[in-house]
Scaffold this motif. Sequence first.
Motif, PDB file in Angstrom:
ATOM      1  N   UNK A 211       0.218  -6.704   1.941  1.00 16.13           N
ATOM      2  CA  UNK A 211      -0.798  -7.763   1.991  1.00 16.13           C
ATOM      3  C   UNK A 211      -0.560  -8.775   0.884  1.00 16.13           C
ATOM      4  N   UNK A 212      -0.947  -9.975   1.136  1.00 15.65           N
ATOM      5  CA  UNK A 212      -0.920 -11.033   0.131  1.00 15.65           C
ATOM      6  C   UNK A 212      -2.293 -11.688   0.070  1.00 15.65           C
ATOM      7  N   UNK A 213      -2.655 -12.117  -1.124  1.00 20.82           N
ATOM      8  CA  UNK A 213      -3.838 -12.957  -1.243  1.00 20.82           C
ATOM      9  C   UNK A 213      -3.436 -14.252  -1.947  1.00 20.82           C
ATOM     10  N   UNK A 214      -4.060 -15.315  -1.542  1.00 17.40           N
ATOM     11  CA  UNK A 214      -3.746 -16.629  -2.044  1.00 17.40           C
ATOM     12  C   UNK A 214      -5.002 -17.274  -2.596  1.00 17.40           C
TER      13      UNK A 214
ATOM     14  N   UNK B 101      -6.935  -8.850 -10.626  1.00 16.73           N
ATOM     15  CA  UNK B 101      -7.058  -8.713  -9.183  1.00 16.73           C
ATOM     16  C   UNK B 101      -6.456  -7.368  -8.777  1.00 16.73           C
ATOM     17  N   UNK B 102      -7.291  -6.566  -8.171  1.00 22.94           N
ATOM     18  CA  UNK B 102      -6.903  -5.215  -7.782  1.00 22.94           C
ATOM     19  C   UNK B 102      -6.841  -5.089  -6.272  1.00 22.94           C
ATOM     20  N   UNK B 103      -5.845  -4.382  -5.801  1.00 20.38           N
ATOM     21  CA  UNK B 103      -5.861  -4.049  -4.392  1.00 20.38           C
ATOM     22  C   UNK B 103      -5.933  -2.537  -4.247  1.00 20.38           C
ATOM     23  N   UNK B 104      -6.490  -2.105  -3.142  1.00 21.75           N
ATOM     24  CA  UNK B 104      -6.653  -0.684  -2.864  1.00 21.75           C
ATOM     25  C   UNK B 104      -6.226  -0.417  -1.430  1.00 21.75           C
TER      26      UNK B 104
ATOM     27  N   UNK C 102       0.820  -1.211   0.000  1.00 24.49           N
ATOM     28  CA  UNK C 102       0.000   0.000   0.000  1.00 24.49           C
ATOM     29  C   UNK C 102       0.853   1.260   0.000  1.00 24.49           C
ATOM     30  N   UNK C 103       0.203   2.375  -0.167  1.00 24.19           N
ATOM     31  CA  UNK C 103       0.859   3.669  -0.053  1.00 24.19           C
ATOM     32  C   UNK C 103       1.413   3.799   1.368  1.00 24.19           C
ATOM     33  N   UNK C 104       2.606   4.358   1.463  1.00 22.13           N
ATOM     34  CA  UNK C 104       3.245   4.507   2.762  1.00 22.13           C
ATOM     35  C   UNK C 104       2.317   5.226   3.753  1.00 22.13           C
ATOM     36  N   UNK C 105       2.131   4.609   4.921  1.00 18.21           N
ATOM     37  CA  UNK C 105       1.268   5.206   5.930  1.00 18.21           C
ATOM     38  C   UNK C 105      -0.149   4.669   5.919  1.00 18.21           C
ATOM     39  N   UNK C 106      -0.550   4.073   4.811  1.00 18.83           N
ATOM     40  CA  UNK C 106      -1.892   3.491   4.743  1.00 18.83           C
ATOM     41  C   UNK C 106      -1.905   2.160   5.474  1.00 18.83           C
ATOM     42  N   UNK C 107      -2.945   1.922   6.248  1.00 20.99           N
ATOM     43  CA  UNK C 107      -3.022   0.705   7.036  1.00 20.99           C
ATOM     44  C   UNK C 107      -4.120  -0.248   6.581  1.00 20.99           C
ATOM     45  N   UNK C 108      -4.951   0.228   5.661  1.00 23.46           N
ATOM     46  CA  UNK C 108      -6.038  -0.620   5.187  1.00 23.46           C
ATOM     47  C   UNK C 108      -5.746  -1.068   3.760  1.00 23.46           C
ATOM     48  N   UNK C 109      -5.924  -2.361   3.515  1.00 20.71           N
ATOM     49  CA  UNK C 109      -5.762  -2.903   2.167  1.00 20.71           C
ATOM     50  C   UNK C 109      -6.991  -3.743   1.841  1.00 20.71           C
TER      51      UNK C 109
ATOM     52  N   UNK D 174     -12.791   6.998   3.173  1.00 20.66           N
ATOM     53  CA  UNK D 174     -11.908   7.884   2.446  1.00 20.66           C
ATOM     54  C   UNK D 174     -11.635   7.312   1.068  1.00 20.66           C
ATOM     55  N   UNK D 175     -11.008   8.153   0.259  1.00 19.18           N
ATOM     56  CA  UNK D 175     -10.689   7.732  -1.100  1.00 19.18           C
ATOM     57  C   UNK D 175      -9.849   6.469  -1.074  1.00 19.18           C
ATOM     58  N   UNK D 176     -10.230   5.537  -1.900  1.00 16.93           N
ATOM     59  CA  UNK D 176      -9.471   4.311  -2.061  1.00 16.93           C
ATOM     60  C   UNK D 176      -8.481   4.504  -3.213  1.00 16.93           C
ATOM     61  N   UNK D 177      -7.238   4.163  -2.993  1.00 19.45           N
ATOM     62  CA  UNK D 177      -6.208   4.271  -4.021  1.00 19.45           C
ATOM     63  C   UNK D 177      -5.899   2.869  -4.530  1.00 19.45           C
ATOM     64  N   UNK D 178      -6.108   2.690  -5.821  1.00 21.87           N
ATOM     65  CA  UNK D 178      -5.956   1.367  -6.403  1.00 21.87           C
ATOM     66  C   UNK D 178      -4.593   1.186  -7.050  1.00 21.87           C
ATOM     67  N   UNK D 179      -4.110  -0.051  -7.007  1.00 21.02           N
ATOM     68  CA  UNK D 179      -2.908  -0.423  -7.714  1.00 21.02           C
ATOM     69  C   UNK D 179      -3.243  -0.780  -9.158  1.00 21.02           C
ATOM     70  N   UNK D 180      -2.223  -1.097  -9.969  1.00 22.02           N
ATOM     71  CA  UNK D 180      -2.442  -1.410 -11.393  1.00 22.02           C
ATOM     72  C   UNK D 180      -3.048  -2.786 -11.609  1.00 22.02           C
ATOM     73  N   UNK D 181      -3.029  -3.640 -10.590  1.00 20.07           N
ATOM     74  CA  UNK D 181      -3.641  -4.949 -10.717  1.00 20.07           C
ATOM     75  C   UNK D 181      -2.672  -6.040 -11.135  1.00 20.07           C
ATOM     76  N   UNK D 182      -3.064  -7.265 -10.838  1.00 19.23           N
ATOM     77  CA  UNK D 182      -2.376  -8.460 -11.324  1.00 19.23           C
ATOM     78  C   UNK D 182      -3.357  -9.211 -12.210  1.00 19.23           C
ATOM     79  N   UNK D 183      -2.946  -9.406 -13.458  1.00 18.21           N
ATOM     80  CA  UNK D 183      -3.814 -10.143 -14.374  1.00 18.21           C
ATOM     81  C   UNK D 183      -3.450 -11.606 -14.323  1.00 18.21           C
ATOM     82  N   UNK D 184      -4.388 -12.429 -13.879  1.00 18.16           N
ATOM     83  CA  UNK D 184      -4.180 -13.867 -13.732  1.00 18.16           C
ATOM     84  C   UNK D 184      -4.931 -14.609 -14.824  1.00 18.16           C
ATOM     85  N   UNK D 185      -4.239 -15.473 -15.505  1.00 17.15           N
ATOM     86  CA  UNK D 185      -4.845 -16.324 -16.518  1.00 17.15           C
ATOM     87  C   UNK D 185      -4.674 -17.765 -16.069  1.00 17.15           C
ATOM     88  N   UNK D 186      -5.798 -18.478 -15.958  1.00 16.80           N
ATOM     89  CA  UNK D 186      -5.765 -19.882 -15.571  1.00 16.80           C
ATOM     90  C   UNK D 186      -6.100 -20.744 -16.790  1.00 16.80           C
ATOM     91  N   UNK D 187      -5.175 -21.621 -17.140  1.00 17.98           N
ATOM     92  CA  UNK D 187      -5.364 -22.478 -18.325  1.00 17.98           C
ATOM     93  C   UNK D 187      -5.757 -23.899 -17.942  1.00 17.98           C
TER      94      UNK D 187
END
Lengths: 114, 112
Positions: A74-77, A89-92, A25-32, A101-114
């Motif tokens: 944070x990690x998600x599994x 998959x986006x995190x904010x 997250x952005x430095x200082x942010x505690x919520x993800x 408050x305003x949620x700041x989003x990351x660029x995302x992870x694009x997951x492809x399952x074959x």
Amino acid sequence: KAGVTQTPRYLIKTRGQQVTLSCSPISGHRSVSWYQQTPGQGLQFLFEYFSETQRNKGNFPGRFSGRQFSNSRSEMNVSTLELGDSALYLCASSLVVGPQETQYFGPGTRLLVL
Amino acid sequence: KQEVTQIPAALSVPEGENLVLNCSFTDSAIYNLQWFRQDPGKGLTSLLLIQSSQREQTSGRLNASLDKSSGRSTLYIAASQPGDSATYLCAVSNFGNEKLTFGTGTRLTIIP
């Protein structure tokens, strides 16, 4: 101030495998918060962490899990991947828990399952 | 259960025109409403956040309004530019449910 970063940006897996995605997250942010975005379902809430505790959880199966570390990263599994898990998959992050408050989003992870 | 709808799903307008994007929600007990833009393959960028006690917010050429009683919000874009081309999403949060519920978005194309 650096924005929200997510790694990796792209990932290809096969059915049955598991995957771990990371969010800083952005430095200082505690919520993800984590969201899944698919063409069919749009953006759906997965879960939110604040101070290493899961505060809220969306309507996803137990194969989806997450955690937050003391530095707020944070990690998600996702275990036993299914074709339908292919998504962006986006995190904010935000300063406080919940979307007061305003949620700041990351660029995302694009997951492809074959 | 909160449901958020955005109509139209896609919109094309010539450069320079003013335009309005619509968002409606079923549960008026919202905490706030946010408008985001998403460029292809990218994450979301927050544009405006309106608290439930507010009627509108402005940022540059953007103006967002909120009418809680009717369950509607609009995003007004003045003097549109090709760089405004993106998907615009609205999202609401409800009291007691600390997550964002997103609409399906409006894909906007500004024609030079």
